[in-house]
Design a protein around this motif. Structure first.
Motif, PDB file in Angstrom:
ATOM      1  N   TRP A  54       0.874  -1.176   0.000  1.00  0.00           N
ATOM      2  CA  TRP A  54       0.000   0.000   0.000  1.00  0.00           C
ATOM      3  C   TRP A  54       0.907   1.220   0.000  1.00  0.00           C
ATOM      4  O   TRP A  54       1.640   1.462   0.961  1.00  0.00           O
ATOM      5  N   SER A  56       0.908   4.480   0.736  1.00  0.00           N
ATOM      6  CA  SER A  56       0.019   5.372   1.488  1.00  0.00           C
ATOM      7  C   SER A  56       0.299   6.844   1.197  1.00  0.00           C
ATOM      8  O   SER A  56       1.453   7.291   1.261  1.00  0.00           O
ATOM      9  N   GLY A  57      -0.743   7.585   0.921  1.00  0.00           N
ATOM     10  CA  GLY A  57      -0.575   9.023   0.693  1.00  0.00           C
ATOM     11  C   GLY A  57      -0.077   9.727   1.941  1.00  0.00           C
ATOM     12  O   GLY A  57       0.797  10.606   1.874  1.00  0.00           O
ATOM     13  N   LEU A  58      -0.622   9.303   3.086  1.00  0.00           N
ATOM     14  CA  LEU A  58      -0.193   9.904   4.350  1.00  0.00           C
ATOM     15  C   LEU A  58       1.301   9.656   4.574  1.00  0.00           C
ATOM     16  O   LEU A  58       2.056  10.584   4.890  1.00  0.00           O
ATOM     17  N   ASP A  95      -2.305   4.845  -3.162  1.00  0.00           N
ATOM     18  CA  ASP A  95      -3.328   5.710  -2.599  1.00  0.00           C
ATOM     19  C   ASP A  95      -3.342   6.975  -3.469  1.00  0.00           C
ATOM     20  O   ASP A  95      -2.471   7.840  -3.346  1.00  0.00           O
ATOM     21  N   ASN A 132      -6.861  14.387   5.231  1.00  0.00           N
ATOM     22  CA  ASN A 132      -6.821  13.032   5.779  1.00  0.00           C
ATOM     23  C   ASN A 132      -8.131  12.719   6.498  1.00  0.00           C
ATOM     24  O   ASN A 132      -8.703  13.579   7.173  1.00  0.00           O
ATOM     25  N   SER A 133      -8.564  11.473   6.367  1.00  0.00           N
ATOM     26  CA  SER A 133      -9.881  11.079   6.885  1.00  0.00           C
ATOM     27  C   SER A 133      -9.992  11.208   8.397  1.00  0.00           C
ATOM     28  O   SER A 133     -11.106  11.254   8.938  1.00  0.00           O
ATOM     29  N   PHE A 134      -8.864  11.237   9.080  1.00  0.00           N
ATOM     30  CA  PHE A 134      -8.926  11.291  10.545  1.00  0.00           C
ATOM     31  C   PHE A 134      -8.844  12.726  11.073  1.00  0.00           C
ATOM     32  O   PHE A 134      -8.652  12.950  12.257  1.00  0.00           O
ATOM     33  N   ARG A 168     -12.913   4.343  -3.116  1.00  0.00           N
ATOM     34  CA  ARG A 168     -12.965   4.448  -1.650  1.00  0.00           C
ATOM     35  C   ARG A 168     -14.159   5.298  -1.236  1.00  0.00           C
ATOM     36  O   ARG A 168     -14.277   6.460  -1.664  1.00  0.00           O
ATOM     37  N   HIS A 199     -14.206   3.009   4.278  1.00  0.00           N
ATOM     38  CA  HIS A 199     -13.347   3.533   5.333  1.00  0.00           C
ATOM     39  C   HIS A 199     -14.185   3.958   6.538  1.00  0.00           C
ATOM     40  O   HIS A 199     -15.342   4.382   6.387  1.00  0.00           O
ATOM     41  N   ALA A 247      -2.135   0.444   7.090  1.00  0.00           N
ATOM     42  CA  ALA A 247      -1.979   1.614   6.223  1.00  0.00           C
ATOM     43  C   ALA A 247      -0.788   2.532   6.500  1.00  0.00           C
ATOM     44  O   ALA A 247      -0.377   3.267   5.605  1.00  0.00           O
TER      45      ALA A 247
HETATM   46  C1  SPV Z   1      -3.372   6.631   3.764  1.00  0.00           C
HETATM   47  O1  SPV Z   1      -2.683   5.720   4.214  1.00  0.00           O
HETATM   48  O2  SPV Z   1      -2.891   7.670   3.319  1.00  0.00           O
HETATM   49  C2  SPV Z   1      -4.818   6.508   3.782  1.00  0.00           C
HETATM   50  C3  SPV Z   1      -5.431   5.702   4.789  1.00  0.00           C
HETATM   51  O3  SPV Z   1      -5.455   7.154   3.004  1.00  0.00           O
HETATM   52  S1  SPV Z   1      -5.910   6.740   6.040  1.00  0.00           S
HETATM   53  O4  SPV Z   1      -4.784   7.531   6.445  1.00  0.00           O
HETATM   54  O5  SPV Z   1      -6.381   5.846   7.068  1.00  0.00           O
HETATM   55  O6  SPV Z   1      -6.988   7.592   5.555  1.00  0.00           O
END
Ligand code: SPV
Ligand code: MG
Length: 555
Positions: A54, A56-58, A95, A132-134, A168, A199, A247
């Motif tokens: 993966w 990951s963008g983050l 991502d 970011n989703s969080f 997603r 998600h 992730a």
């Molecule tokens: C990432 O890993 O960048 C994701 C997953 O998009 S999350 O950070 O959980 O949104």
């Protein structure tokens, strides 16, 4: 009887990375993708045994020191993905955030990903630039139809038919609830998505498992249990989840490890405390495949001549250079920023000589270059070149080059010596007369003239070997065919002849005062052929101040 052997030359068809990812997504087993954010972390993921990565963008953003808000451009991310893909053989799911713009940007990205052998992209139904989703609550979602158009555009643009597009769904993240999540997931599947990533930021998996129950097997379902990490993985398996993405855990592990080591080194002002707990430098070499490079070098680089030695005579002070050699031997005089001897050693090594032995004498401690071996002639003040050479007797073995320590020459002269036949071959400059003219009068200038079986000829067809009749600084002018450069090549048999002659000179008492010309003249008189390779200039020695000036110009 059937013999189950693969016929020679038949290769198992290579499963492309895109096909590998597609198999993971569609397999009936629960599969896993592990986060990586650069070449080395991607390698570590593969080394551990994961079957997919993966990107990951983050984590990719964090590795660049920027936020997960599309602060790094997609082409900057692409560069890193290329390293990750080149470094590994397992597939990468990227991502792709929101696709870096509208459908047009997204399809351009996908074409480039296919070119770089990336197996799939995950795009999320939010707005560019993404967040970011969080972070925060109620992030705005993309219009469903607009996002479906984007999915269609990227599916139509992929150049690898097995490239996967994972859609997603962020409806649960944004607080829209299960029905909206299902509505979107179904629309994205109908638009052509190969899998749905649902998600969630809840501490339990309840809402994503409820989603899966309703959505069924309409498309493979992918989860990211970053927040509901306490859920037993078997629960996902039993629910029929396709793929779980771990992730961001390599990035987080790296941050913890780097912090700990960095702070400890700062505190302790020493590496001793951390050495045992961190990867070795050898680990780095192994991970980055140094072994393969070593193999490739054997295949593709010209091999150093097996065991070729060189003995370089550098015992004398070089009195004619006066003050310049007060504190160091002649061979260590600086010629355009490097000692003369270093330049000579480099030429020898580049020419394929493996071991260079330097015979030291005057101010021997000054001769301390890397990559050489040394032997000492402590009687340098009262002895000559033959005695110095005898100090390196056990190094005159196999194919061996003999060289004065004060010469510089063009590389090809050494190549020509190696290519020449004959057990003893000397390089002789046919343009000795021109050297006299350009050098001017200098009573300290001692030159090794050669009387040969034949003078230099420009006749193309004239390729009979030329041999030395006499080598002496004191030849009649009409006998001189050239000047010896102070460079010779011995075959294994030639090395033995030279060793034997040096022993004979020791026995008859002539060794101490003799120069190399007498050694070669003696061998010639005994009937051993000393072959001549004629050269036309392109070398020099440094005996006098004039020579030194010319050496600087030569370079
Ligand atoms: C990432 O890993 O960048 C994701 C997953 O998009 S999350 O950070 O959980 O949104
Ligand atoms: Mg992301």
């Amino acid at each position: 009887m059937t013999v189950n052997v693969k016929p020679a030359g038949v290769q198992r068809p290579r499963v492309t990375k895109a096909a590998q990812l597609r198999r993971l997504l569609t397999s009936s087993n629960l599969e896993f993708l592990m986060e990586a954010h650069d070449g080395i972390s991607a390698k570590i993921v593969e080394e551990a045994g994961f079957r997919g990565i993966w990107a990951s963008g983050l984590a990719l953003s964090a590795a660049l020191g920027v936020r997960d808000n599309n602060e790094a451009s997609w082409t900057q991310i692409l560069e890193i993905l290329e390293f990750m893909s080149d470094a590994t053989t397992i597939p990468i799911l990227v991502d792709g955030d929101t696709g870096y713009g509208n459908f047009n940007n997204a399809r351009r990205v996908v074409r480039k990903l296919c070119q770089r052998n990336i197996a799939g992209i995950c795009i999320e139904d939010k707005l560019f630039p993404k967040t970011n989703s969080f972070i925060g609550e109620g992030q705005p979602l993309a219009d469903v139809d607009e996002f479906c158009g984007k999915i269609k555009a990227v599916k139509d643009s992929q150049t690898d038919p097995e490239f996967s597009v994972v859609a997603r769904v962020e409806a649960l993240i944004s607080g829209w609830g299960l029905d909206e999540a299902l509505r979107r997931a179904r629309a994205y599947r109908d638009a052509g998505a190969d899998a749905i990533l649902i998600h969630s930021k809840q501490r339990t998996a309840d809402e994503v498992l409820a989603f899966k129950r309703e959505f069924g097997d309409a498309a493979p379902v992918v989860l990211v249990p970053t927040k509901y990490y306490e859920t037993p993985t078997d629960g996902f398996r039993q629910a029929g989840i396709s793929t779980v993405i771990w992730a961001n855990h390599n990035m987080r592990a790296a941050i913890t490890a780097m912090r700990e080591v960095t702070r400890r080194i700062l505190r302790e002002e020493s590496l001793a405390g951390v050495e045992e707990s961190i990867a070795t430098v050898k680990d780095i070499f192994e991970l980055t495949g140094d072994e393969e490079l070593a193999e490739a070098e054997k295949r593709y680089l010209p091999s150093p001549k097996e065991g070729t030695q060189a003995v370089v005579l550098a015992a004398s002070r070089g009195m004619a250079l006066g003050k310049l050699t007060e504190g160091k031997p002649k061979c260590m005089i600086d010629v355009r920023g490097q000692p003369l001897l270093r330049r000579l050693v480099t030429t020898l090594k580049e020419g394929g000589v493996r071991d260079v032995t330097v015979v030291r004498g005057y101010r021997k401690e000054m001769i301390n270059l890397p990559g050489i071996q040394t032997v000492d002639n402590d009687l340098y003040a009262s002895t000559g070149e033959a005695a110095s050479l005898a100090c390196a007797m056990d190094r005159i073995r196999g194919e061996c080059v003999l060289a004065y320590g004060d010469i510089l020459f063009r590389h090809y002269i050494l190549d020509r010596l190696f290519a020449a036949s004959g057990d003893i071959v000397v390089a002789v400059d046919a343009l000795w007369h021109e050297r006299t003219m350009s050098h001017g009068e200098d009573e300290n200038w001692v030159r090794d003239f050669v009387f040969c079986s034949r003078p230099f000829s420009t006749n193309y067809l004239d390729d009979d070997p030329v041999v030395v009749r006499r080598l002496d600084s004191d030849l009649a002018e009409d006998e001189i065919c050239g000047e010896w450069m102070g460079l010779a090549k011995l075959s294994p048999a030639g090395s033995e002849l030279v060793r034997n002659e040096l022993s004979a000179m020791k026995t008859d008492g002539t060794l101490q005062r003799a120069g190399l010309p007498s050694l070669f003249s003696r061998l010639a008189e005994r009937g051993h052929e000393i072959h001549v390779v004629y050269v036309a200039g392109q070398w020099l020695d440094v005996d006098t101040a004039t020579d030194l000036t010319q050496a600087c110009e030569f370079l």
